[in-house]
Design a protein around this motif. Structure first.
Motif, mmCIF file in Angstrom:
data_model
loop_
_atom_site.group_PDB
_atom_site.id
_atom_site.type_symbol
_atom_site.label_atom_id
_atom_site.label_comp_id
_atom_site.label_asym_id
_atom_site.label_seq_id
_atom_site.Cartn_x
_atom_site.Cartn_y
_atom_site.Cartn_z
ATOM 1 N N SER A 178 0.846 -1.189 0.000
ATOM 2 C CA SER A 178 0.000 0.000 0.000
ATOM 3 C C SER A 178 0.881 1.238 0.000
ATOM 4 C CB SER A 178 -0.942 0.015 1.206
ATOM 5 O OG SER A 178 -0.226 -0.062 2.424
ATOM 6 N N ASN A 181 4.470 1.355 -5.331
ATOM 7 C CA ASN A 181 4.326 0.695 -6.616
ATOM 8 C C ASN A 181 4.915 -0.708 -6.568
ATOM 9 O OD1 ASN A 181 3.291 3.145 -7.802
ATOM 10 N ND2 ASN A 181 5.398 3.890 -7.893
ATOM 11 N N GLU A 194 -1.656 -7.832 -4.227
ATOM 12 C CA GLU A 194 -2.691 -6.899 -3.792
ATOM 13 C C GLU A 194 -2.024 -5.563 -3.529
ATOM 14 O OE1 GLU A 194 -5.227 -8.056 -0.647
ATOM 15 O OE2 GLU A 194 -5.702 -10.032 -1.498
ATOM 16 N N ASN A 195 -2.491 -4.531 -4.238
ATOM 17 C CA ASN A 195 -1.870 -3.225 -4.110
ATOM 18 C C ASN A 195 -2.942 -2.149 -3.954
ATOM 19 O OD1 ASN A 195 0.653 -1.729 -4.112
ATOM 20 N ND2 ASN A 195 -0.075 -0.792 -6.007
ATOM 21 N N ARG A 196 -2.610 -1.136 -3.158
ATOM 22 C CA ARG A 196 -3.532 -0.030 -2.922
ATOM 23 C C ARG A 196 -2.756 1.284 -3.002
ATOM 24 N NH1 ARG A 196 -4.026 -4.178 -0.069
ATOM 25 N NH2 ARG A 196 -2.461 -3.460 1.436
ATOM 26 N N ASN A 199 0.818 1.938 -8.377
ATOM 27 C CA ASN A 199 0.728 1.281 -9.674
ATOM 28 C C ASN A 199 1.394 -0.085 -9.648
ATOM 29 O OD1 ASN A 199 -0.493 3.647 -10.739
ATOM 30 N ND2 ASN A 199 1.528 4.541 -11.099
ATOM 31 N N VAL A 200 0.962 -0.955 -10.560
ATOM 32 C CA VAL A 200 1.569 -2.280 -10.735
ATOM 33 C C VAL A 200 2.041 -2.390 -12.176
ATOM 34 C CG1 VAL A 200 1.261 -4.767 -10.631
ATOM 35 C CG2 VAL A 200 0.076 -3.295 -8.988
ATOM 36 N N ASN A 213 -5.703 -4.260 -7.823
ATOM 37 C CA ASN A 213 -5.208 -2.927 -7.508
ATOM 38 C C ASN A 213 -6.378 -1.981 -7.239
ATOM 39 O OD1 ASN A 213 -3.033 -1.205 -7.073
ATOM 40 N ND2 ASN A 213 -3.029 -0.431 -9.167
ATOM 41 N N ILE A 218 -2.687 -0.610 -13.545
ATOM 42 C CA ILE A 218 -2.083 -1.910 -13.819
ATOM 43 C C ILE A 218 -1.623 -1.921 -15.263
ATOM 44 C CG2 ILE A 218 -2.422 -4.401 -13.990
ATOM 45 C CD1 ILE A 218 -4.595 -4.198 -11.886
ATOM 46 N N SER A 231 -9.294 -4.300 -11.098
ATOM 47 C CA SER A 231 -9.051 -2.889 -10.829
ATOM 48 C C SER A 231 -10.299 -2.239 -10.257
ATOM 49 C CB SER A 231 -8.635 -2.155 -12.109
ATOM 50 O OG SER A 231 -8.442 -0.771 -11.857
#
Length: 326
Positions: A178, A181, A194-196, A199-200, A213, A218, A231
């Motif tokens: 979180s 990137n 898992e990202n918050r 960017n991925v 995300n 993404i 997304s």
């Protein structure tokens, strides 16, 4: 008067100069054990050892307005290596916490060489973590700092404020990030991200891949295996260029999605979005029923099966139109 001022300035700079100290330690460590490190402030570098010994090199740096105070603090920092059952604990021991003072700071960098067959687990508060060539599993958590894995097998990263980089990984990759990137390059087998609020960026992944995300972008470039991209409140740009990608699932909510396909790639596609639009230059079947829009079609034989679902999301399916963000 001017010469006296210069002398005073030199004395002040000299007194505030950082104090450095080096430490080192080693302990036997056999395959099947776990090296566990909990760290406070500083960078961690872990790499593969050539023998069955865990070696740790420590660099202590202390800054203070009073040089004697800095030197006293640095002299009391110690390294502890202790084995208990199947775990080897590596710890940096600090003196009693000093009272906060302007200009006083310290950091401790560690370089660990870890024997083959030994798992590595590290928790860091402030600083970067870099892991290279470890093939028996690594788990890293970081509050403030970047985490990098290179040529590692079976890794997991928990990062709250920093970026995650994985290059040439294999096995099980798990990332929970979180406010940072995530960068993935040539990673295989099983990937779950898992990202918050960041960017991925994924390139040339191969295997079962799931990327979720929130409020970020993404970008997936190439890849094989089975992919699922999710997304929420963000964007997806997927550049598909390999017929060995067998399945792509895309789920979007309040997002914008671009599925970009080269002219020679065969594929099958079906999807729908509610309260959104679907755009394509291809002659696919399109159907609208109220707020719901559907698309189905295919090109050539074989290739990936593409399925997308959206809510309040727009989709574009077509060739790469010179996107400069790639």
């Amino acid at each position: 008067m001017r010469s006296a001022l210069v002398v005073c300035l030199i004395a002040l700079v000299a007194s505030a100069a950082p104090v450095s100290r080096g430490l080192s330690g080693a302990i036997a460590c056999r395959a099947g054990q776990t090296v566990r490190l909990v760290h406070r402030y500083g960078n961690i570098f872990a790499r593969r050892a050539l023998d069955d010994t865990l070696a740790v090199d420590v660099t202590v740096r202390v800054e203070a307005a009073d040089r004697k105070r800095a030197a006293a603090f640095a002299s009391e920092v110690e390294l502890s290596l202790a084995a208990w059952a199947d775990t080897v604990f590596a710890s940096v021991l600090y003196p009693e916490l000093v009272d906060p003072a302007p200009g006083f700071s310290y950091e401790v960098d560690l370089v660990l060489t870890i024997p083959d067959g030994v798992r590595f687990e590290a928790s860091n508060a402030f600083g970067d973590v870099e892991v290279t060539g470890l093939t028996s599993g690594s788990a890293v958590s970081s509050r403030y700092g970047d985490v990098r894995f290179s040529a590692c097998h079976d890794v997991h990263a928990e990062v709250s404020h920093g970026d995650v980089h994985v290059v040439g990984g294999s096995g099980l990759l798990g990332v929970n990030c979180s406010y940072g990137n995530v960068y993935l390059d040539e990673t295989t087998d099983r990937v779950a991200v898992e990202n918050r609020y960041g960017n991925v960026r994924a390139a040339k992944l191969d295997g079962d891949v799931t990327i979720s995300n929130v409020m970020g972008h993404i970008s997936a470039d190439g890849g094989r295996g089975r992919w699922c991209l999710v997304s929420r409140y963000g964007e997806i740009a997927a550049y598909l260029d390999d017929s060995m990608l067998t399945k792509l699932d895309v789920i979007a909510e309040l997002a914008r999605v671009r599925l970009l396909l080269p002219d020679l790639l065969p594929f099958r596609i079906e999807g729908r979005t509610n309260a959104g639009e679907i755009g394509t230059p291809y002659r696919f079947k399109k159907h609208a029923d109220g707020d719901q829009h559907r698309l189905t079609g295919s090109r050539g034989r074989g290739g990936p099966a593409i399925v997308f679902t959206g809510a309040w999301s727009d989709f574009y399916v077509g060739p790469d139109e010179g996107d400069t963000s790639r």
